[in-house]
Scaffold this motif. Structure first.
Motif, PDB file in Angstrom:
ATOM      1  N   VAL A 239     -16.991 -48.964  61.525  1.00 21.20           N
ATOM      2  CA  VAL A 239     -18.101 -49.410  60.675  1.00 21.20           C
ATOM      3  C   VAL A 239     -19.255 -49.826  61.573  1.00 21.20           C
ATOM      4  O   VAL A 239     -19.090 -50.670  62.458  1.00 21.20           O
TER       5      VAL A 239
ATOM      6  N   TYR B 140     -22.936 -46.964  58.362  1.00 21.30           N
ATOM      7  CA  TYR B 140     -22.134 -45.788  58.714  1.00 21.30           C
ATOM      8  C   TYR B 140     -20.663 -46.177  58.666  1.00 21.30           C
ATOM      9  O   TYR B 140     -20.299 -47.266  59.104  1.00 21.30           O
ATOM     10  N   VAL B 141     -19.838 -45.284  58.152  1.00 26.36           N
ATOM     11  CA  VAL B 141     -18.392 -45.474  58.164  1.00 26.36           C
ATOM     12  C   VAL B 141     -17.783 -44.207  58.758  1.00 26.36           C
ATOM     13  O   VAL B 141     -18.046 -43.108  58.272  1.00 26.36           O
TER      14      VAL B 141
ATOM     15  N   GLU C 219     -20.118 -41.333  59.556  1.00 32.49           N
ATOM     16  CA  GLU C 219     -20.855 -40.732  58.443  1.00 32.49           C
ATOM     17  C   GLU C 219     -21.807 -41.742  57.829  1.00 32.49           C
ATOM     18  O   GLU C 219     -21.435 -42.886  57.575  1.00 32.49           O
TER      19      GLU C 219
ATOM     20  N   VAL D 264     -23.541 -43.728  55.158  1.00 28.52           N
ATOM     21  CA  VAL D 264     -23.203 -44.137  53.793  1.00 28.52           C
ATOM     22  C   VAL D 264     -24.478 -44.357  52.999  1.00 28.52           C
ATOM     23  O   VAL D 264     -24.632 -43.860  51.885  1.00 28.52           O
TER      24      VAL D 264
ATOM     25  N   ALA E 154     -25.129 -49.423  49.334  1.00 29.48           N
ATOM     26  CA  ALA E 154     -23.992 -50.287  49.694  1.00 29.48           C
ATOM     27  C   ALA E 154     -23.666 -51.236  48.540  1.00 29.48           C
ATOM     28  O   ALA E 154     -22.492 -51.427  48.202  1.00 29.48           O
TER      29      ALA E 154
ATOM     30  N   MET F 228     -22.046 -49.237  45.679  1.00 32.20           N
ATOM     31  CA  MET F 228     -20.670 -48.857  46.026  1.00 32.20           C
ATOM     32  C   MET F 228     -19.749 -50.071  46.021  1.00 32.20           C
ATOM     33  O   MET F 228     -18.584 -49.964  45.652  1.00 32.20           O
TER      34      MET F 228
ATOM     35  N   GLU G 279     -16.187 -48.374  45.131  1.00 33.28           N
ATOM     36  CA  GLU G 279     -16.176 -47.210  46.016  1.00 33.28           C
ATOM     37  C   GLU G 279     -16.174 -47.596  47.495  1.00 33.28           C
ATOM     38  O   GLU G 279     -15.535 -46.921  48.304  1.00 33.28           O
ATOM     39  N   LEU G 280     -16.885 -48.669  47.840  1.00 33.57           N
ATOM     40  CA  LEU G 280     -16.962 -49.067  49.242  1.00 33.57           C
ATOM     41  C   LEU G 280     -15.590 -49.530  49.734  1.00 33.57           C
ATOM     42  O   LEU G 280     -15.149 -49.164  50.821  1.00 33.57           O
TER      43      LEU G 280
ATOM     44  N   LEU H  90     -13.470 -46.498  50.252  1.00 34.39           N
ATOM     45  CA  LEU H  90     -13.893 -45.796  51.463  1.00 34.39           C
ATOM     46  C   LEU H  90     -13.345 -46.481  52.715  1.00 34.39           C
ATOM     47  O   LEU H  90     -12.805 -45.824  53.608  1.00 34.39           O
TER      48      LEU H  90
ATOM     49  N   HIS I 167     -10.341 -44.939  55.369  1.00 36.69           N
ATOM     50  CA  HIS I 167     -10.579 -44.753  56.805  1.00 36.69           C
ATOM     51  C   HIS I 167      -9.836 -45.769  57.659  1.00 36.69           C
ATOM     52  O   HIS I 167     -10.077 -45.865  58.865  1.00 36.69           O
TER      53      HIS I 167
END
Length: 145
Positions: free
Chosen positions: A47, A108-109, A112, A114, A120, A123, A128-129, A132, A136
């Motif tokens: 992250v 970025y996560v 990628e 975000v 943010a 999400m 969703e966050l 995610l 990962h």
């Protein structure tokens, strides 16, 4: 008649300006060296947050908001890195070109992009966050009882 012609002229002008902004005309070209440094930064930790200030002292409300969102997940320090764009003008402008996103903060996560604070927040609110971050391996998955 004059208003119609003026509207048409303004419409064409907006279209031309919009097209130029999307084209290379107004872009600052990020050097390969700078691009490589940013690419390395976004993949160094799972992250990564480019923000104004630091997590202990955010220098804008949007950065503060993303820090608060991320703090809700108790992300281990070894999986989270922030960069203060106020300390490096090249980074501040370069990250915007790198992501093709005009504002800071940028999250970025796993390398990628975000999004910024609005994405943010959205999400986070939808869950969703969290999903995610779980996918990962940033945070442990919540076991279903």
């Amino acid at each position: 008649m004059f208003q119609s012609a003026l509207r048409t002229s303004l419409s064409l002008h907006r279209s031309t300006v919009s097209s130029c902004l999307r084209s290379q005309t107004f872009r600052r070209f990020l050097s390969q060296e700078s691009r490589a440094k940013i690419q390395s930064a976004v993949t160094e930790y799972p992250v990564v947050l480019f923000m104004k200030g630091n997590p202990e002292q955010p220098m804008c409300g949007f950065s503060r908001g993303v820090v608060k969102i991320l703090s809700a997940f108790d992300i281990p320090p070894e999986k989270f890195k922030t960069y203060n764009v106020l300390e490096d003008l090249e980074l501040r402008t370069g990250i915007k070109e790198f992501s093709e996103w005009p504002t800071i903060p940028q999250l970025y996560v796993n390398g990628e992009f975000v999004g910024g604070s609005d994405i943010a927040l959205s999400m986070f609110q939808s869950g969703e966050l969290e999903t995610l971050l779980e996918q990962h391996g940033v945070i442990p998955k919540v076991s279903e009882s």
